[in-house]
Structure formats: structure tokens, C-alpha cells
Enzyme design. Sequence first.
Site, short mmCIF file in Angstrom:
data_model
loop_
_atom_site.label_atom_id
_atom_site.label_comp_id
_atom_site.label_asym_id
_atom_site.label_seq_id
_atom_site.Cartn_x
_atom_site.Cartn_y
_atom_site.Cartn_z
N TRP A 175 -41.34 66.79 -3.77
CA TRP A 175 -40.07 67.07 -3.69
C TRP A 175 -39.91 68.39 -4.03
O TRP A 175 -39.98 68.69 -5.27
CB TRP A 175 -39.26 66.10 -4.04
N GLU A 211 -17.00 46.80 -16.55
CA GLU A 211 -17.66 46.36 -15.15
C GLU A 211 -18.89 45.48 -15.23
O GLU A 211 -19.23 44.38 -14.84
CB GLU A 211 -18.31 47.49 -14.33
N CYS A 247 -41.31 63.28 -6.03
CA CYS A 247 -42.80 63.47 -6.14
C CYS A 247 -43.61 62.06 -6.40
O CYS A 247 -43.01 61.41 -7.36
CB CYS A 247 -43.24 64.44 -7.09
N ARG A 259 -39.55 57.15 -1.75
CA ARG A 259 -39.11 58.09 -2.66
C ARG A 259 -38.43 59.20 -2.08
O ARG A 259 -37.65 60.08 -2.51
CB ARG A 259 -39.83 58.30 -3.84
N LYS A 295 -20.60 47.50 -3.86
CA LYS A 295 -21.15 48.72 -4.05
C LYS A 295 -20.54 49.79 -3.24
O LYS A 295 -20.39 50.91 -3.61
CB LYS A 295 -22.61 48.76 -3.61
N LYS A 318 -17.95 51.36 -17.59
CA LYS A 318 -19.07 50.76 -17.59
C LYS A 318 -19.37 49.43 -18.33
O LYS A 318 -19.55 48.53 -17.91
CB LYS A 318 -20.45 51.60 -18.14
N GLU A 332 -15.75 56.86 -18.65
CA GLU A 332 -17.05 56.50 -17.84
C GLU A 332 -17.80 55.38 -18.71
O GLU A 332 -18.01 54.48 -18.25
CB GLU A 332 -17.76 57.56 -17.47
N HIS A 344 -1.02 58.45 -30.50
CA HIS A 344 0.34 58.46 -29.76
C HIS A 344 0.34 56.92 -29.21
O HIS A 344 1.12 56.70 -28.43
CB HIS A 344 0.59 59.48 -28.63
N ASN A 360 -45.87 66.09 -11.24
CA ASN A 360 -44.50 65.73 -11.09
C ASN A 360 -43.89 66.48 -12.17
O ASN A 360 -44.02 66.24 -13.39
CB ASN A 360 -44.37 64.12 -11.25
N GLY A 361 -42.57 66.73 -11.99
CA GLY A 361 -41.66 67.24 -13.19
C GLY A 361 -41.44 68.83 -13.03
O GLY A 361 -41.44 69.32 -11.88
C1 F6R Z 1 -18.43 52.33 -10.97
C2 F6R Z 1 -18.37 52.54 -9.78
C3 F6R Z 1 -17.25 52.73 -8.76
C4 F6R Z 1 -17.39 53.67 -7.76
C5 F6R Z 1 -16.17 53.92 -6.79
C6 F6R Z 1 -16.49 54.96 -5.81
O1 F6R Z 1 -19.65 52.04 -11.72
O2 F6R Z 1 -19.50 52.57 -9.19
O3 F6R Z 1 -16.44 53.07 -9.86
O4 F6R Z 1 -18.00 55.03 -8.49
O5 F6R Z 1 -16.14 52.62 -6.04
O6 F6R Z 1 -17.52 54.86 -5.01
P1 F6R Z 1 -18.23 55.93 -4.52
O7 F6R Z 1 -18.83 57.04 -5.24
O8 F6R Z 1 -19.24 55.45 -3.62
O9 F6R Z 1 -17.24 56.76 -3.36
#
Ligand code: F6R
Length: 606
Positions: free
Chosen positions: A74, A486, A2, A27, A601, A483, A479, A502, A100-101
Site C-alpha cells: 500500500w 458506550e 502492506c 487488507r 455500527k 468511549k 471522546e 461553572h 512494512n512501515g
Molecule cells: C462512537 C461511534 C458513533 C459514531 C456515529 C457516527 O464510538 O461509533 O458515535 O461515530 O454514529 O457514525 P459515522 O462516523 O459512521 O457517521
Amino acid sequence: MCGIVGYLGSKQVVPLLLDGLKRLEYRGYDSAGVVVRQNGDLRTVRAEGKLEKLVQKLEGKIPPGTYGLGHTRWATHGEPSERNAHPMIDSKGRVAIIHNGIIENFLPLKRRLQDEGWSFSSETDTEVAANLISSYLEEDLRAAVTRAAGELEGMYALAVVSTVGDPEIVVTRQGPPLVVGFGDGEQFLASDPAALIAHTKDVVFLENRDVARLTAEGIEIWDETGERVERPVTRLNWDPIQVEKGGYKHFMLKEIHEQPLAVQETFAGRVDFENQRVLLDDLNLDPDQARAVSKIDILACGTSWHAGLVGKFLIQGLAGIPVEVDYGSEFRYRDPIVTPTDIALGISQSGETADTLSALEAAGERGARLFSICNVPGSQIVRMTDGVIYTHAGPEIGVASTKAFTTQLVALYLLALYLRQTRKGGIEPELLQALAHLPAAVDEVLQLEPQLERLARDYSRANDFLYLGRGLNYPIALEGALKLKEISYIHAEGYPAGEMKHGPIALIDEDLPIVAIATGERVYEKVRSNMQEAKARDGIVIALTDREPAEFEGIAREVIQVPRVSEELQPIINVIPLQMLAYHVGVKRGADVDQPRNLAKSVTVE
Ligand code: F6R
């Protein structure tokens, strides 16, 4: 998502509103509308679909007026349609509102207002707020908005105009952003500064529960206690890239902060809260087919694979269907057993990850029906699968996945609920109420950022980190570690807390930070014992918990206290501090957090 814009001044308002809405077009939305006060009446024009549809509708008949509101919607409550589009006018025609919300307690409020004689012409939670404000409106719009807002639970950014009194716009927020801008004899408001910078550079970002009144004389603000306050004016000297980053230093930080709205948009329009149903039209899995599913193979990579691991708990727990989770790159090399009643579910933010696509192909060759959870419309995974649940997270530019992950978890929860509905005959209201509350809880956990920035400063020189969790929180430990690796290039391990003894316990010394996730009931005591084991070996224990910090005295050096939500949705809350920790450690170490070295990406090679 929204979008909200508003203007009060001496210029014709509708062209200005349309210009502001255009700047929010990126958006995404499904309907749009404007309202103008004209000769004491409120004139709304609304249209389903793109802004262009609204522009066409207004052609040659732009309502004159010098103040009003515009909105792109939305859908959350009620389908995308003109009837459900904003602005909404109350049933006595006295106020018009854009929103919004999500208002979590809209149902009890609606029933109460219906009993009091207010009528409703839409299925939206927004109309409840419109009638509520109108029910309190005498002379003073600000007083009515303040009183009504005090009864609303959930997340909202509201802007209201009325038929009473001198020209004024009253706004308030709890969660979603609202920014007001100062011009010369004119005032502006928007959900995103991008809509304002063509007109003014001096803006105020409203605090939660602030109420602001825009008049020809200026802007007055009251805080949540009702005190008149002066908020600092920010000068927006933004270049085009800063505009894109919404003023945040990095895309990753912006995307972390977008999560309250992003998670909401994942379930928007897919939950009928009044009749307690989940609707997944794009999935193309009808109830008979859903009942026939014998096993689900989740296929994904990286962060999406972690989402899959949480999905396994959700689907098995809520729908009773066996689930296997594979790395895309491993699945076809292990001779998987797949039958025609199995479904394979690929999870991919980009929809272009070669390993995931090949794994899906292999599952398809063995007879499984293919489905996907994806963020990018029209991507390869969407084209090759029979049905999809779009995450609707909006573009994710930072290479490290943040909002894509949390929205994948919401999509998996929706899927689990849909399967529960078809196989177990219904969904308990509390499972949906937990979802309605999620955006507000995500907003709350973001308030921990100063603490995480401080932790990042204190521990950014560590050489290694250990992340521990059990059950639903084990994938969150993975995760969190991913993070940090990376973004900061610090070595980090995610481990099931019970496995620590272990092997990884050998790593523990006085220099090792150990982030242990201890939320919920089921394995809480166990994780606490694991923390004690780590502490006994001089490790630096950082507890992430939904309990009182006092419970960790003598065990944890640091306690990150997160809001408690339902067990199934808690992983979404828990991962957010870990994203913020990784981000701030990365920044402290001078890393390029938006484009970490060696990463891309979308990984389109096997
Ligand atoms: C970590 C990250 C990657 C993706 C992986 C799969 O921050 O972005 O580990 O999760 O490369 O990517 P998708 O989800 O686009 O298939």
C-alpha cells in the site's frame, strides 16, 4: 495495508507465497511482488494492481526455488506502480527486501547513499533500506541487517534475502508486527498469522528490534542488545472468528492495536516528503477553488463530530479558514447561513449516517459544495459529495469507533495542510516530518496498555467519570467520555477543563475519577490549575500528560505519560490511552464491548 510473507524449506516457494498473500488480500493493496533466489541470483516478479495481475504475470513462468519473499504494497512513498512495488533490490543486486512501515529518516540516508555512489530506481523509502543493508553486507546478512536497522528511524518490519551464503531469510521489526512459524524442515514468516495457519500452528511473535534468521535448521532470534534469545512459542488453535480477530479477544482491541498502521495508511501516497507537498486527488478541490473557500461547515455525529471539533482547530490554525462544526441532527434546524463559497464537509466512518447525510443535503440546497471524509468506498456520503478523503482505516467491526477516529484526525490534518499549501504558499517540512513520526509514536503509546489495564481494575467500580481537556484536547475529553459510556455503561462527562468551575465541580467527591489531559504548552498550566481545583475537593485526579510524572506530585493519584508529538497531532496520541481505558473497564465489568447494548455500527435513521 502492506502484507509480508516468506518461506524457506524444500517445497516450491512461489505457490506458497501467493497462497499467503491471498490470505492477506482483505487488507487492501495496490501492487504485489515475489522474490526467489535462483542459481545465486535474485529473481523478482512484480505487478501493479491486484494479486491477480501478479498471478497472470507468473503464469507459465513461475521462477523455481525453495525460499523467497512475497509482498502486497500500500503506497506510502511514491505512487503505486511496478517500479515502486516490493521486493526491492539494491543497486548492486545483492539483497532483496520487503518492508512494512515508514522510515522517517529516509531522505538524509538517501542523500548519504547517493553521495557514496548508490543509485535509486524508485521513490520508496524501502529502496533506501535495501541499499543501506547492501552497503554493510560482507559475509553475514544478519550483521548487515542489524547494523542498518540501527540507523533506521520510524517503523518497519523488514524481511531480507541475499545472494551471499547459504539459504537464509533475515527479518527484523520496529512497530509493525512480524510473526515467524516453525514447520518440519521448513520455516515461515508473515505480517499476520492469518497467512500462516494453513501451514503451521507454532509461531513466535517477534518483539520490537528482534532480529531473526530463518534457515533450513530452524529459527534463531537475537534481541535488541544482540543477545541470542528464546521467545515463547504460541500455539495457534484459532477458529475462523479468532483468525478474523487476529488473536485478539475483541475486534475493538484489535482495532486499537491496528492504529499505528491505520494512521500511516491514511497519509500513505498523499504526501510527497521529498518536495514537501500534500496531494489529495480524490478531493476534487483544485488550488483556485481552495483559495476561494470562505468558510467550512463540518457536519458529523458522535465520534466523527469529535473529529470535526479537532478539525476546526487544525483548519483554522493551519489554513486560516473559519470553520463551524455542527451535529448532523442539529444543522438543518438552526437556519444556518451558508454561501456558495462555503464548503460543507461531512465526516462519517460508515458513510451511511442519516443525520449527517441530511445535514449535507441541507448545506447543498443552500449552495455549498459538498465534500466528505469517509472510510467506506462507494458509501452514500461518497456518492453525494464532490470529493472525498478516504481514511483507509480498513474495516472497523467493533461498534465503538477507534481507528476510524484517529484516521479521521489524520485526514483532517492532511486537509488542513493541503489548504495551507494552496493558500499560504507551502508547507513547512516539520509539519510533514511530524506526520512521518506519527505511526511510531502511536506504537509507543500502545505500550501503556498494562498500566491502563491496571487503572481499569482499580476504577471499574466507579459510578461516574469526568474527563477534562482544553483546546485541541477538549474534543479528546469528549471522546474519552463517550468511549467509556458506550463500552462500560458508566456515566461519564467530557468537559472543557476551564468550565469545570461553572458547574461540574459540584460533582466532585472522593469517589469521582477525573481524567485530565495536560499536554503541550499552550494551556498546560491552566489545566494543571484545574487539576489542583479538583484535587482540593478530594477528586481522584488521573493526569494524562507528555511531561514527567514528578510535575504532578501531590496533585494526581495516577499519571499516564504519553509520548510528545507536534501540537496538532497530539490529540491522536492522547485519545489512545482513553480508548484502552474504556475497553478494559468494559471488559472488567463484563460488558459486550464489540456490540454494546442499544448501539448499531451505522445509524441509518434520523
Ligand atoms: C462512537 C461511534 C458513533 C459514531 C456515529 C457516527 O464510538 O461509533 O458515535 O461515530 O454514529 O457514525 P459515522 O462516523 O459512521 O457517521
